[in-house]
Scaffold this motif. Structure first.
Motif, PDB file in Angstrom:
ATOM      1  N   UNK A   1       0.816  -1.221   0.000  1.00 44.47           N
ATOM      2  CA  UNK A   1       0.000   0.000   0.000  1.00 44.47           C
ATOM      3  C   UNK A   1       0.845   1.264   0.000  1.00 44.47           C
ATOM      4  N   UNK A   2       1.966   1.244   0.719  1.00 42.83           N
ATOM      5  CA  UNK A   2       2.774   2.469   0.798  1.00 42.83           C
ATOM      6  C   UNK A   2       3.428   2.804  -0.539  1.00 42.83           C
ATOM      7  N   UNK A   3       3.657   1.799  -1.358  1.00 40.33           N
ATOM      8  CA  UNK A   3       4.280   2.017  -2.665  1.00 40.33           C
ATOM      9  C   UNK A   3       3.232   2.287  -3.746  1.00 40.33           C
ATOM     10  N   UNK A   4       2.057   1.697  -3.579  1.00 40.64           N
ATOM     11  CA  UNK A   4       1.010   1.831  -4.595  1.00 40.64           C
ATOM     12  C   UNK A   4      -0.315   2.266  -3.948  1.00 40.64           C
ATOM     13  N   UNK A   5      -0.356   3.472  -3.375  1.00 40.00           N
ATOM     14  CA  UNK A   5      -1.573   3.908  -2.678  1.00 40.00           C
ATOM     15  C   UNK A   5      -2.781   4.072  -3.599  1.00 40.00           C
ATOM     16  N   UNK A   6      -2.554   4.570  -4.815  1.00 43.00           N
ATOM     17  CA  UNK A   6      -3.682   4.769  -5.732  1.00 43.00           C
ATOM     18  C   UNK A   6      -4.240   3.439  -6.212  1.00 43.00           C
ATOM     19  N   UNK A   7      -3.370   2.494  -6.521  1.00 44.84           N
ATOM     20  CA  UNK A   7      -3.839   1.171  -6.947  1.00 44.84           C
ATOM     21  C   UNK A   7      -4.573   0.453  -5.819  1.00 44.84           C
ATOM     22  N   UNK A   8      -4.083   0.621  -4.601  1.00 46.14           N
ATOM     23  CA  UNK A   8      -4.738   0.009  -3.454  1.00 46.14           C
ATOM     24  C   UNK A   8      -6.133   0.602  -3.261  1.00 46.14           C
ATOM     25  N   UNK A   9      -6.230   1.908  -3.357  1.00 49.85           N
ATOM     26  CA  UNK A   9      -7.524   2.577  -3.229  1.00 49.85           C
ATOM     27  C   UNK A   9      -8.461   2.158  -4.360  1.00 49.85           C
ATOM     28  N   UNK A  10      -7.914   2.115  -5.580  1.00 52.16           N
ATOM     29  CA  UNK A  10      -8.707   1.673  -6.728  1.00 52.16           C
ATOM     30  C   UNK A  10      -9.234   0.248  -6.515  1.00 52.16           C
ATOM     31  N   UNK A  11      -8.377  -0.651  -6.036  1.00 53.67           N
ATOM     32  CA  UNK A  11      -8.788  -2.040  -5.808  1.00 53.67           C
ATOM     33  C   UNK A  11      -9.973  -2.110  -4.868  1.00 53.67           C
ATOM     34  N   UNK A  12      -9.899  -1.365  -3.766  1.00 54.08           N
ATOM     35  CA  UNK A  12     -10.993  -1.365  -2.788  1.00 54.08           C
ATOM     36  C   UNK A  12     -12.281  -0.834  -3.409  1.00 54.08           C
ATOM     37  N   UNK A  13     -12.185   0.261  -4.145  1.00 54.08           N
ATOM     38  CA  UNK A  13     -13.363   0.826  -4.795  1.00 54.08           C
ATOM     39  C   UNK A  13     -13.970  -0.147  -5.799  1.00 54.08           C
TER      40      UNK A  13
END
Length: 215
Positions: free
Chosen positions: A175-187
């Protein structure tokens, strides 16, 4: 007369789930036929004689193969929310990124979850392109406020990757390296049309446990 829509596949396949999600987004009713890949049905071999693979969508007895081709077909064949942009340039960009996910990102992720070291670094290199794209867009999804072809193509990243990480005990997409992808995954996985097209998470965890000898 109502459309006759059949989908041949297996519930745990990310490629089959792409098709399910597209059908859900368009609110298309369909019959799902589960295939035994070790003993493929006569229908599957008839409808996809070239590759003999899933998924196959059959619309009024006309078969369509290859998951992203099927998703584009669904977008054109049924009204409702648009899966591809209307603008020609935006449509080309969506196809570019969907192809990137298939040809570069997913193969690198499979290598990353199957080993360590350089393979994980290579996976990070590919994920960074997607992270950057989300940063540029500044939106909830690759399609802006709505799911589009790229989001559907990246279903493996949003759902299957996390299950694999749980089994191997390594964060391939931290998550710390890919915050946008992590957020996108959850959405993405919390959208109802997506939820309804995904298999139970425990079944995917079980699959990866078998694959990596951790059952």
């Amino acid at each position: 007369m109502a459309d006759a829509v059949k989908l041949y596949g297996v519930a745990g396949s990310p490629y089959v789930c792409r098709v399910k999600i597209a059908l859900n987004l368009k609110q298309v009713k369909y019959d799902f036929y589960v295939e035994d890949l070790s003993n493929k049905s006569a229908d599957l071999l008839k409808y996809n004689p070239v590759h003999k693979k899933i998924p196959v969508l059959v619309h009024n007895e006309k078969p369509i193969s290859e998951s992203l081709v099927i998703v584009e077909y669904i977008d054109e064949a049924w009204k409702g929310v648009s899966i591809l942009p209307h603008d020609a340039y935006d449509k080309a960009q969506a196809r570019f990124w969907a192809k990137f996910v298939d040809e570069k990102c997913i193969p690198a992720l499979y290598k990353g979850i199957g080993s360590h070291g350089r393979a994980v670094e290579e996976a990070h290199e590919q994920l960074q392109f997607l992270e950057n794209e989300l940063n540029v867009k500044g939106s909830k999804f690759f399609g802006g406020d709505n799911i589009n072809l790229v989001d559907i193509a990246a279903s493996f990243i949003a759902f299957w990757l996390g299950a694999a990480e749980e089994v191997i005990g390594v964060k391939v997409m931290p998550k710390d390296k890919f915050p946008k992808l992590t957020e996108w995954s959850d959405n993405y996985v919390n959208c109802q049309a997506v939820k309804d097209g995904l298999p139970p998470r425990e079944s995917i965890v079980g699959f990866f446990k078998m694959r990596f000898g951790k059952a």
